[in-house]
Design an enzyme around this catalytic site. Sequence first.
Site, PDB file in Angstrom:
ATOM      1  N   ASP A  15      14.582 -13.240 -12.952  1.00 34.67           N
ATOM      2  CA  ASP A  15      14.418 -12.386 -14.130  1.00 34.67           C
ATOM      3  C   ASP A  15      14.008 -10.987 -13.679  1.00 34.67           C
ATOM      4  O   ASP A  15      13.484 -10.798 -12.575  1.00 34.67           O
ATOM      5  CB  ASP A  15      13.331 -13.047 -14.997  1.00 34.67           C
ATOM      6  CG  ASP A  15      12.935 -12.228 -16.199  1.00 34.67           C
ATOM      7  OD1 ASP A  15      13.796 -11.542 -16.765  1.00 34.67           O
ATOM      8  OD2 ASP A  15      11.742 -12.309 -16.580  1.00 34.67           O
ATOM      9  N   ASP A  17      12.392  -8.125 -16.093  1.00 33.43           N
ATOM     10  CA  ASP A  17      11.163  -7.585 -16.695  1.00 33.43           C
ATOM     11  C   ASP A  17       9.999  -8.559 -16.505  1.00 33.43           C
ATOM     12  O   ASP A  17      10.099  -9.744 -16.835  1.00 33.43           O
ATOM     13  CB  ASP A  17      11.376  -7.335 -18.193  1.00 33.43           C
ATOM     14  CG  ASP A  17      12.487  -6.313 -18.429  1.00 33.43           C
ATOM     15  OD1 ASP A  17      12.586  -5.365 -17.641  1.00 33.43           O
ATOM     16  OD2 ASP A  17      13.242  -6.478 -19.403  1.00 33.43           O
ATOM     17  N   ASP A 146       9.025 -14.974 -16.199  1.00 31.70           N
ATOM     18  CA  ASP A 146       7.656 -14.911 -16.711  1.00 31.70           C
ATOM     19  C   ASP A 146       7.539 -15.378 -18.160  1.00 31.70           C
ATOM     20  O   ASP A 146       6.427 -15.516 -18.669  1.00 31.70           O
ATOM     21  CB  ASP A 146       7.119 -13.473 -16.616  1.00 31.70           C
ATOM     22  CG  ASP A 146       7.935 -12.516 -17.462  1.00 31.70           C
ATOM     23  OD1 ASP A 146       9.180 -12.537 -17.364  1.00 31.70           O
ATOM     24  OD2 ASP A 146       7.330 -11.757 -18.241  1.00 31.70           O
TER      25      ASP A 146
END
Length: 187
Positions: A15, A17, A146
């Site tokens: 990922d 961000d 996250d």
Amino acid sequence: MKSTNTTKPMTILVDMDGVIADYSKAHLEKVAGRLPHLVPYIEDARLSWRSEERFPEEHRDAVEALALEPGFFENLEPIEGGLEAVRALMDAGHDVRICTAPKKIHTYCVPEKYNWIKKHLGQEYVERIIMTRDKTLTQGDLLIDDKPEITGAGTPQWEHIVFDRPYNKHVPQRRIDWTNYREVLGL
Ligand SMILES: [Mg+2]
């Protein structure tokens, strides 16, 4: 770095961000600068995956709008150790893909995410971008992300490895940061 392990090559979805690009730092700095009356809520905002979520409802649109401005995504700071880890995983023979969801209002976000990857990782990695708002439909062995819960139309084939952040401490999956990922993942 020479690896002595015998792990077979994996497809690793990484990922952007909150994992390799520091979205919340930039976003909350903008809130502090542009919406100073919301400063008292910034500490709480660090406890949400969506940083706008812990601001009072009537201010959320204004908070989110700051991340939709031109230059926001392109100027995010790399998260320490992330770019090195991506390159190290590729050097170790893994097939690393950058798996990122664009904002619904995508005008600047989409091209700027591509520009960010080109600037920080190079053209080779631009060709490794998978941009989708439904990561459950992508294939891979691991998804390092996250976001606490990743849902969508598909049944994930990958294992969700949680990238350790203050807002995802409650989820039970294996978790890493860029200092311990080799040990945790057995790489
Ligand atoms: Mg993320």
